[in-house]
Design a protein around this motif. Structure first.
Motif, PDB file in Angstrom:
ATOM      1  N   PRO A   1       6.027   6.580  -5.949  1.00  0.00           N
ATOM      2  CA  PRO A   1       6.753   7.601  -4.913  1.00  0.00           C
ATOM      3  C   PRO A   1       7.673   6.910  -4.025  1.00  0.00           C
ATOM      4  CG  PRO A   1       4.310   8.208  -5.169  1.00  0.00           C
ATOM      5  CD  PRO A   1       4.481   6.800  -5.656  1.00  0.00           C
ATOM      6  N   ALA A   2       7.468   5.882  -3.713  1.00  0.00           N
ATOM      7  CA  ALA A   2       8.512   4.971  -2.575  1.00  0.00           C
ATOM      8  C   ALA A   2       9.583   4.708  -3.286  1.00  0.00           C
ATOM      9  CB  ALA A   2       7.786   3.889  -2.022  1.00  0.00           C
ATOM     10  N   ALA A   3       9.533   4.708  -4.505  1.00  0.00           N
ATOM     11  CA  ALA A   3      11.031   4.244  -5.610  1.00  0.00           C
ATOM     12  C   ALA A   3      12.015   5.712  -5.227  1.00  0.00           C
ATOM     13  CB  ALA A   3      10.836   4.261  -6.788  1.00  0.00           C
ATOM     14  N   ARG A   4      11.420   6.861  -4.746  1.00  0.00           N
ATOM     15  CA  ARG A   4      12.307   8.022  -4.740  1.00  0.00           C
ATOM     16  C   ARG A   4      13.054   7.919  -3.354  1.00  0.00           C
ATOM     17  NH1 ARG A   4      11.556  12.473  -8.035  1.00  0.00           N
ATOM     18  NH2 ARG A   4      12.402  13.744  -6.155  1.00  0.00           N
ATOM     19  N   LEU A   5      12.457   7.350  -2.416  1.00  0.00           N
ATOM     20  CA  LEU A   5      12.883   7.324  -1.146  1.00  0.00           C
ATOM     21  C   LEU A   5      13.774   5.987  -0.727  1.00  0.00           C
ATOM     22  CD1 LEU A   5      10.228   8.421   1.451  1.00  0.00           C
ATOM     23  CD2 LEU A   5      12.184   9.565   0.574  1.00  0.00           C
ATOM     24  N   ALA A   6      13.446   5.018  -1.465  1.00  0.00           N
ATOM     25  CA  ALA A   6      14.323   3.609  -1.108  1.00  0.00           C
ATOM     26  C   ALA A   6      15.911   3.696  -1.596  1.00  0.00           C
ATOM     27  CB  ALA A   6      13.712   2.383  -1.907  1.00  0.00           C
ATOM     28  N   HIS A   7      16.774   3.204  -0.922  1.00  0.00           N
ATOM     29  CA  HIS A   7      18.196   3.487  -1.563  1.00  0.00           C
ATOM     30  C   HIS A   7      18.309   2.631  -2.954  1.00  0.00           C
ATOM     31  CE1 HIS A   7      18.867   3.583   3.106  1.00  0.00           C
ATOM     32  NE2 HIS A   7      19.794   4.330   2.591  1.00  0.00           N
TER      33      HIS A   7
ATOM     34  N   PHE B   1       0.871  -1.179  -0.068  1.00  0.00           N
ATOM     35  CA  PHE B   1       0.116   0.071   0.054  1.00  0.00           C
ATOM     36  C   PHE B   1       0.913   1.293   0.103  1.00  0.00           C
ATOM     37  CE2 PHE B   1      -2.478  -3.475   1.920  1.00  0.00           C
ATOM     38  CZ  PHE B   1      -3.748  -3.270   1.082  1.00  0.00           C
ATOM     39  N   SER B   2       0.270   2.349  -0.324  1.00  0.00           N
ATOM     40  CA  SER B   2       0.899   3.571  -0.514  1.00  0.00           C
ATOM     41  C   SER B   2       1.432   4.182   0.803  1.00  0.00           C
ATOM     42  CB  SER B   2       0.099   4.831  -1.144  1.00  0.00           C
ATOM     43  OG  SER B   2      -0.953   4.883  -0.173  1.00  0.00           O
TER      44      SER B   2
ATOM     45  N   ALA C   1       5.675   6.506   3.559  1.00  0.00           N
ATOM     46  CA  ALA C   1       5.851   7.180   4.812  1.00  0.00           C
ATOM     47  C   ALA C   1       6.927   6.401   5.996  1.00  0.00           C
ATOM     48  CB  ALA C   1       4.591   7.391   5.355  1.00  0.00           C
ATOM     49  N   ALA C   2       6.736   4.974   5.612  1.00  0.00           N
ATOM     50  CA  ALA C   2       7.237   4.123   6.347  1.00  0.00           C
ATOM     51  C   ALA C   2       8.781   4.115   6.045  1.00  0.00           C
ATOM     52  CB  ALA C   2       6.821   2.754   6.326  1.00  0.00           C
ATOM     53  N   ILE C   3       9.160   4.122   4.704  1.00  0.00           N
ATOM     54  CA  ILE C   3      10.494   4.284   4.327  1.00  0.00           C
ATOM     55  C   ILE C   3      11.326   5.565   4.884  1.00  0.00           C
ATOM     56  CG2 ILE C   3      12.173   4.474   2.377  1.00  0.00           C
ATOM     57  CD1 ILE C   3      10.289   2.471   1.067  1.00  0.00           C
ATOM     58  N   GLY C   4      10.532   6.782   4.647  1.00  0.00           N
ATOM     59  CA  GLY C   4      10.863   8.232   5.119  1.00  0.00           C
ATOM     60  C   GLY C   4      11.253   8.081   6.515  1.00  0.00           C
TER      61      GLY C   4
END
Length: 339
Positions: A40-46, A9-10, A14-17
Motif C-alpha cells: 500500500p505504501a507504493a500508492r503514497l510515495a512519490h 513494517f506496514s 501512515a508515516a508517508i501519508g
C-alpha cells in the motif's frame, strides 16, 4: 530533498501519508522500495522501486549504497537491516546520503536482545520485570523454582523477537489443549511446556518472567541523539472497540526521557510499559515506528514529520504541538484498490 524509506513494517504507509500532509511546501520527495510492488505504501510515495530478494546483509548494504548513489538520496530512513545499516553511515556519506538510524549499531544490537537489554537497563521510574534466561530444560526448572514462589503468574518469551511471537502466560491449571478449545490466547499449559522443552533438548534463548497484569502503555517518540523531543503515551483500554486513551503519565514520560538519553535514541522510536501493582514497568524499546503511530499523531504532534524535518534542518526549525492529554483514539480499517 529526496528521502528514502526501504522495505519496512506496514506503519510506513501512515508515516508517508503524515509527512506528505504536513509538507505543504513540497520540500521532500518520498521514495519507497519493497520487493512487493503491491504494498500500500507504493500508492503514497512519490516514487516506488522494487527491492532484490535473497541478499545477505552485506550484499544488501552494497545494494543500498548503490541505490542511494543512483537515486540521489539525501536522507535514508532504514527499516530492513536497520541494525547493520547503522554501522555503515560513513559509506553513505561518501555518496551524499545521511542515514537516520534510531541508535548506534551497538545499542540496537543490545535493544534487540531482551536478556542483555534487561540486564543493562537501570530505570527506577519503571523497572523491568524480574526474569531469568534459559535455553535448556534444566535452566527452565531452576528459573521456575526461583521465580514461582515470588510471583503469582509467570510468562515466557524469546530473548530476540518481534510482534509478541513466542510470548505466552504459563497456566498451571489447564492443558494447552484445554486453553486452545476454550479460546484462551497467548497461554500455554505448564506441563505441556515443560514436556516440549525437554523433548527439544536445546533451543534459542528464552526468558521466564513475572507476568505483569496491569494497564499497558505504548509511547511513540521522537528523539534527537538522546534528547527526547516529544512523546505521546497511549494507554490500551481493556474493552474491545473502546480505543486507546492518551495518558501522559509523568513517571512514564520521565522513564522514556531517561531511556532516550541512556541509549542515544534518535528519530522515531516506541517504548512499551505495563503496570504491576499500580507501578509502570518497562517491557521493551522498539527502535522503529509502532503500528499505532497514526493514533499517536491524532493527539497533536505529527511524529514522522517532526523526526524528518528535525533531522533535515535542525529541531529548532520544527514546531512541536502540545499533546492532547485525555483524548481517546482508535484506528479503523479502510478498503483500497492495490495497483
Amino acid at each position: 530533498m529526496r528521502v528514502w524509506f526501504n522495505r519496512t513494517f506496514s506503519s510506513v504507509y501512515a508515516a508517508i501519508g503524515l509527512i506528505r500532509e504536513a509538507d505543504t511546501a513540497g520540500r521532500f520527495t518520498i521514495v519507497h522500495s519493497n520487493a512487493n510492488r503491491h504494498t500500500p505504501a507504493a500508492r503514497l510515495a512519490h516514487e516506488f522501486h522494487g527491492e532484490p530478494t535473497g541478499l545477505e546483509a552485506a550484499a544488501y548494504v552494497d545494494w543500498c549504497v548503490e541505490f542511494c548513489r543512483k537515486q540521489r538520496i539525501d536522507i535514508f530512513v532504514p527499516g530492513r537491516e536497520a541494525t547493520t545499516l547503522a554501522a555503515q553511515h560513513a559509506r553513505f556519506q561518501e555518496v551524499g546520503t545521511r542515514v537516520l538510524s534510531a541508535a548506534s549499531a551497538q545499542k540496537l544490537q543490545l535493544i534487540h536482545d531482551k536478556a542483555g537489554f534487561y540486564a543493562e537497563t537501570d530505570l527506577p521510574q519503571a523497572p523491568v520485570a524480574e526474569f531469568r534466561r534459559f535455553d535448556s530444560i534444566e535452566q527452565f526448572d531452576a528459573a521456575w523454582a526461583e521465580l514461582r514462589p515470588r510471583h503469582a503468574k509467570l510468562c515466557i518469551k524469546p530473548s530476540k523477537g518481534i510482534y509478541g511471537i513466542g510470548f505466552a502466560v504459563v497456566d498451571e491449571a489447564r492443558s494447552s489443549a484445554e486453553l486452545l478449545l476454550t479460546g484462551v490466547e497467548y497461554h500455554i499449559g505448564y506441563q505441556d511446556l515443560r514436556r516440549g522443552l525437554a523433548e527439544l533438548g536445546e533451543f534459542r534463548t528464552m526468558l521466564l518472567m513475572e507476568y505483569l497484569e496491569g494497564h499497558e502503555y505504548s509511547v511513540d517518540c521522537v528523539g534527537d541523539n538522546g534528547r527526547l523531543v516529544t512523546a505521546v503515551a497511549r494507554r490500551k483500554l481493556p474493552q474491545a472497540g473502546s480505543g486507546q486513551l492518551i495518558d501522559m503519565r509523568p513517571e512514564i514520560i520521565e522513564a522514556t526521557t531517561k531511556l532516550a538519553a541512556d541509549y542515544g535514541l534518535n528519530g522515531i522510536f516506541n517504548v512499551q510499559f505495563r503496570e504491576a501493582a499500580g507501578k509502570p514497568r518497562l517491557l521493551e524499546i522498539n527502535p522503529r515506528m509502532s503500528g499505532g503511530i497514526g493514533m499517536a499523531c491524532a493527539a497533536g504532534p505529527n511524529l514522522p514529520w517532526i523526526a524528518l524535518k528535525g533531522f533535515a534542518d535542525g529541531f529548532d526549525t520544527v514546531e512541536v504541538p502540545p499533546v492532547r492529554h485525555g483524548m481517546r483514539v482508535i484506528e479503523v480499517a479502510e478498503a483500497m484498490e492495490l495497483a
